[in-house]
Design a protein around this motif. Structure first.
Motif, PDB file in Angstrom:
ATOM      1  N   GLY A  46      41.634  44.237  37.022  1.00  0.00           N
ATOM      2  CA  GLY A  46      41.718  42.777  37.068  1.00  0.00           C
ATOM      3  C   GLY A  46      41.864  42.186  35.684  1.00  0.00           C
ATOM      4  N   THR A  47      42.184  40.911  35.623  1.00  0.00           N
ATOM      5  CA  THR A  47      42.277  40.231  34.334  1.00  0.00           C
ATOM      6  C   THR A  47      40.885  39.922  33.810  1.00  0.00           C
ATOM      7  N   THR A  54      38.746  52.124  34.170  1.00  0.00           N
ATOM      8  CA  THR A  54      39.149  53.473  33.785  1.00  0.00           C
ATOM      9  C   THR A  54      38.763  53.644  32.320  1.00  0.00           C
ATOM     10  N   THR A  55      37.913  54.631  32.048  1.00  0.00           N
ATOM     11  CA  THR A  55      37.533  54.921  30.663  1.00  0.00           C
ATOM     12  C   THR A  55      38.519  55.936  30.104  1.00  0.00           C
ATOM     13  N   PRO A  70      47.263  49.867  38.996  1.00  0.00           N
ATOM     14  CA  PRO A  70      47.724  49.327  37.712  1.00  0.00           C
ATOM     15  C   PRO A  70      46.622  48.624  36.926  1.00  0.00           C
ATOM     16  N   ALA A  71      46.698  48.737  35.622  1.00  0.00           N
ATOM     17  CA  ALA A  71      45.767  48.029  34.732  1.00  0.00           C
ATOM     18  C   ALA A  71      46.319  46.638  34.457  1.00  0.00           C
ATOM     19  N   ASN A 106      44.283  40.495  28.173  1.00  0.00           N
ATOM     20  CA  ASN A 106      44.975  40.626  29.436  1.00  0.00           C
ATOM     21  C   ASN A 106      46.346  41.189  29.119  1.00  0.00           C
ATOM     22  N   LEU A 107      46.844  42.057  29.953  1.00  0.00           N
ATOM     23  CA  LEU A 107      48.142  42.673  29.720  1.00  0.00           C
ATOM     24  C   LEU A 107      49.254  41.758  30.217  1.00  0.00           C
TER      25      LEU A 107
END
Length: 119
Positions: A46-47, A54-55, A70-71, A106-107
């Motif tokens: 999420g944003t 995910t580490t 998706p990230a 945020n991506l």
């Protein structure tokens, strides 16, 4: 009884200011939602650092990893490594996006894979 135009304009201006302040307050509350920075690198579904995490193993330089979901945001706090994210699986995609060694963002679009690179 007639209301003056100046009085109506003043009321409209006050309503606009109140609406803007309410909007700013809501934006500030959302920005405060990021988890506190932690050593290492983390991808979030999420944003604003929300959703499943995910580490990333920052010692695994160069290996491509494809994500199961998706990230949408990333947080990196590492002195010697950064992360390059890709919009496609298997580190493919037209526009890779690099984080740097200290990042919280945020991506720009959904990212499906990544690799660790030296900072």
């Amino acid at each position: 009884m007639f209301t003056s135009k100046a009085m109506l304009r003043g009321s409209a201006a006050a309503a606009t200011v109140v609406t803007a302040l309410i909007g700013l307050g809501a934006g500030s509350a959302h920005a405060a939602g990021w988890p506190p920075p932690q050593p290492g690198a983390h991808l979030y579904t999420g944003t604003g650092g929300s959703g499943a995490v995910t580490t990333i193993d920052l010692g695994d330089f160069g290996t491509c990893h494809t994500l199961s979901a998706p990230a949408r945001s990333v947080q990196v706090a590492a002195g010697s490594a950064s992360v390059v994210l890709y919009s496609g699986a298997d580190c493919a995609g037209a526009y890779p996006w690099a984080t740097g060694s200290l990042a919280q963002s945020n991506l720009p679009w959904a990212m499906w894979s990544y690799r660790v690179v030296p900072a």
